[in-house]
Design a protein around this motif. Sequence first.
Motif, PDB file in Angstrom:
ATOM      1  N   ASP A  42      -1.941  23.336   4.755  1.00 63.25           N
ATOM      2  CA  ASP A  42      -0.748  23.793   5.803  1.00 63.25           C
ATOM      3  C   ASP A  42      -1.594  24.101   6.772  1.00 63.25           C
ATOM      4  N   GLU A  43      -0.087  25.147   7.250  1.00 60.95           N
ATOM      5  CA  GLU A  43      -0.660  25.223   8.786  1.00 60.95           C
ATOM      6  C   GLU A  43      -1.372  25.829   9.566  1.00 60.95           C
ATOM      7  N   ASN A  60       3.708  18.508  12.253  1.00 61.59           N
ATOM      8  CA  ASN A  60       5.065  19.220  10.709  1.00 61.59           C
ATOM      9  C   ASN A  60       5.790  18.438  10.991  1.00 61.59           C
TER      10      ASN A  60
END
Length: 1113
Positions: free
Chosen positions: A313-314, A305
Amino acid sequence: MSSPSGQKPALKTAGSGQSRFQVTEVTELGPVTSGERTSGGTDGTTGTTGSKGSAGGEESKGRFSVVKFLDSGGIGTDASDVAQNGDTVRSTGSHRSSASGHTNISDTHSNTYYMRTFGHNTIDAVPNIDFYRQTEAPLGDKLIRPTLSELHDELDKEPLDEDGFPIGEESTLAEEAAAKEGTKEQAKGGTIKFGWVKGVLIRCMLNIWGVMLFIRMSWIVGQAGIGLTCVIILMATVVTTITGLSTSAIATNGFVRGGGAYYLISRSLGPEFGGSIGLIFAFANAVAVAMYVVGFAETVVEMLNDVDALMTDELNDVRIVGTLTVILLLGISVAGMEWEAKAQIVLLVILLAAIFNYFIGTVITMESKEPKGFFGYKAAIMMENMGPDFRDGETFFSMFAIFFPAATGILAGANISGDLTDPQSAIPKGTLLAILITGITYVAVTVSTGSCILRDATGDHNDTSSVSGLNCTDAACTLGYDFSICKEGGCKFGLMNDFQVMSLVSGFGPLITAGIFSATLSSALASLVSAPKVFQALCKDNIYPGLHVFAKGYGKNNEPLRGYVLTFCIGLAFILIAELNVIAPIISNFFLASYALINFSVFHASLANSPGWRPSFKYFNKWVSLAGAVLCCAVMFVVNWWAALMTNIIVLALYVYVSYKKPDVNWGSSTQALIYNHALTHCLLLTGVEDHVKNFRPQCLVMTGYPNARPALLHLVNAFTKNVGLMVCGHVRTVSRRPNFKEMSLDHARYQRWLLKNRIKAFYTPVFAEDLRHGAQYLLQATGLGRLKPNTLVMGFKNNWSDGEMKDVEMYINIIHDAFDLQHGVVIIRLQEGLDISHIQDPDELLSSHEKKDVGMKDVVVSVNMVGKDSEDSNSFPPSLITSAQNSPLILRETKRSAKPLSLTDQRLLEASQQFKKKQCKGTVDVWWLFDDGGLALLIPYLLTEKKKWKDCKIRLFIGGKINRIDHDRRAMAALLSKFRIDFSAIYVLGDINTKPKKHNVLSFEEMIEPYKLKEDDMEQDAAERLKAEEPWRISDNELELYRAKTNRQIRLNELLKEHSNSAKLIVMSMPLARKGTVSSALYMCWLETLSKDLPPILLVRGNHQSVLTFYS
């Protein structure tokens, strides 16, 4: 002929049924080279193994090849030189076999005799470690020492083949040799075993040093201060140290196999605790894999990130990275323990480098780091951080709860106990040293971070202070900075705000990230290995049916590949779907529950004071271990109360399940030892207390024979003694020659198991005796322990007494007299169909040839073992059946199994034999309390109707009385029962009890006694006296006239019983007494027959005339 030079004697195995020790010729052997020696087979003549040490060649000199003992009756006077006491051979001569088969001995004594190994010339074995190994011994061969029977029993004659071996022996020897070769080859294959450093120390340190060290330790110091953080570390270390000491004690109390915490707890506390904790411990390790992998994945995703390199996505990136990581770890684990150990060493090196990198960084101060709160070691910073500064609702206990999981992992080495070279030495050294090293590390990090870094910092170079040092109120001010704005919040640096502060301090920041990776991956790898190993050990013990499929191992290290796959699936599931913030406290509590039980195991074993509890590790104390167990339980609730509650519920549920299933294992647990201690202590305490009427319990010696031969007798007595009094199943076995005590011992163990399996709380006690009466006397006198001894004799009625010999009736009646002489109560149970079902071939009860008796032996009480479905031998032997007259002393006859259906009589007998096993429908228990015997005739029906199966039956009481006082007698008896607190449905006073019996009943009685009369008026007085002396059971005319009134009473009572109690579920009747030496056995037997014939099930009861009921408090 003698065996070839260098060959050890050939011995039969214990299971062969023949003696293993036979001698035909004895030949002194010359020296044996080490290459010619066998590797410690079953050489009972030496008691040593030839494969141990280099001295074996010297010890083999002058040994004898023992093939078959000489028959001492077939040789001359020199036989004593060959065989001494049946098992020793002279060693001072050369022995040759003559053509006649006898052995000639020429004395050629030499000095070499005195240099031979002790025990070389005897079958008796000298002490040897291989005799004490379990069947599947991983560290050596299992040898069987000579049994007592082989040394003590008479020798059997056994034919030999032309080579001098017992016939049929060659295949056995070949199989043994092949098995030994297989064992050697497997040993040569070399399983991978680890020492204490590689196997325990490294694993424990890697598991204890977790992510907490790098990303939470500094924050805890900021919250709690240096002082309280050291207290937190000390408290956690105390818990783990006590647990480590306890683990060391258990691990050094005998050989430790694979299974880690499960093995230690189950072998100490038994399968109930071990099975429950083993399952949750394996599950906790499996889920811990997911926790550590997710910790690693989150760190990786944060780095991605930062450089804007997210894949999706995370959340999904965590799942992807976590899945790939756990697959990689699985591959390392499946590759084998050696690869896994190498990976652990690499991870340890990285972790140590990261720790040293941090400490080096603390002494390298840089001006660029000062605005972020790092100034190097400063006394002002240390003093300011010494005390606590709790924020955001945190407390001391919340800090302890956060830190404590970092101290766990002390069982990482014990969990692979099966892969350690010497678990007894490795586990104590490795575990305790790991606790010491990691504890010091945590304290050092606490002091260093608290002395170098401020709690709050802005990170801005312009936040300098213009205030002079004398007027400063905080450490930042004295160092030239003003971070007072941080009190309002919003600062991102310092102990309280930056979780990655150790990366800032370290000499090379990325190395701390590598340390985080190493800590998470090493812990995940350790858990991924521990879970399958523990689970495999649990499945091997077959505690939980259905899980045995995971017990199979593969390869030379017996790797649990199926367990690895299961652990992988559980870990992957929690990586993908679980809310780890919820499951994490439960896992910590699972580990704590294991620690608590390990500590409790040591306390329990020490308290039980079992001779088998002899740990070589002496640095433990049972009270310290108990304190450790209590501390672990307290910490569980401090960490998370609801998780602790859930853990206890799960452990309790599994404990109840295993207790209910009762797995067939016996590990000699401390629970057994403590039960024995308590039983012994309480038995001794009871002996010092006089019996009191309020504590009277019917303790019954029940003459059942084999317990499953008279089910009705067994179930009825069990109904009123279960959980109330003692019940002993007595069995008299008569012998006409030498008794077979070995067979009786086997029967004793088998039938005791049968009673336990059928949930009948009783003891089985067989005895050998010349006849039934002597056996009953032995049982009456010797059965029991202290106060736990029978006070009531229970027998079945001799239904067919008139068809057998009268000497058996004499014996039966004399047993009743003997019981009264010994102040016992007597209960006789009669069913019209009979009690003994041993002559019936019930499809559900197969015969076992274990019950085939030797010639000359017969069974008095019951002659056959009707073995149930659970018999392990029911299908292994040829069918045989022993028949006899029902309910009489039995004679053995082997007959062919009949395929005919059961007769109507036998069908009724089988149905009647099971009637007391089922719940009784509504009805009455009629108590005919005609004579006061102390209250036993009233107590037994009361106890019976209190049981669940009999609660629908009400007590009706019948008493004798006068026709003009019926109401008065009824009220008096009702008042007495009320004081006794015994419920009843009705009381009947029999005013016509003394009425003369009906004439046809009197005539029937006369016909019954006719064959047993002495008829002294028809012969000379001398002849009559001689006949009476020879047949004391005969009824004289004088005796008959003397007891005419008592005879009529029995006939009349039978009429009244048929009138009032013909529909009762059970009749309990006061048994008539006969004066010993005055009333003949035949007359007494006729009274009992007349009183109880043609009635529902009836109990004839007579107490010992001492009160068993009282209305005093």
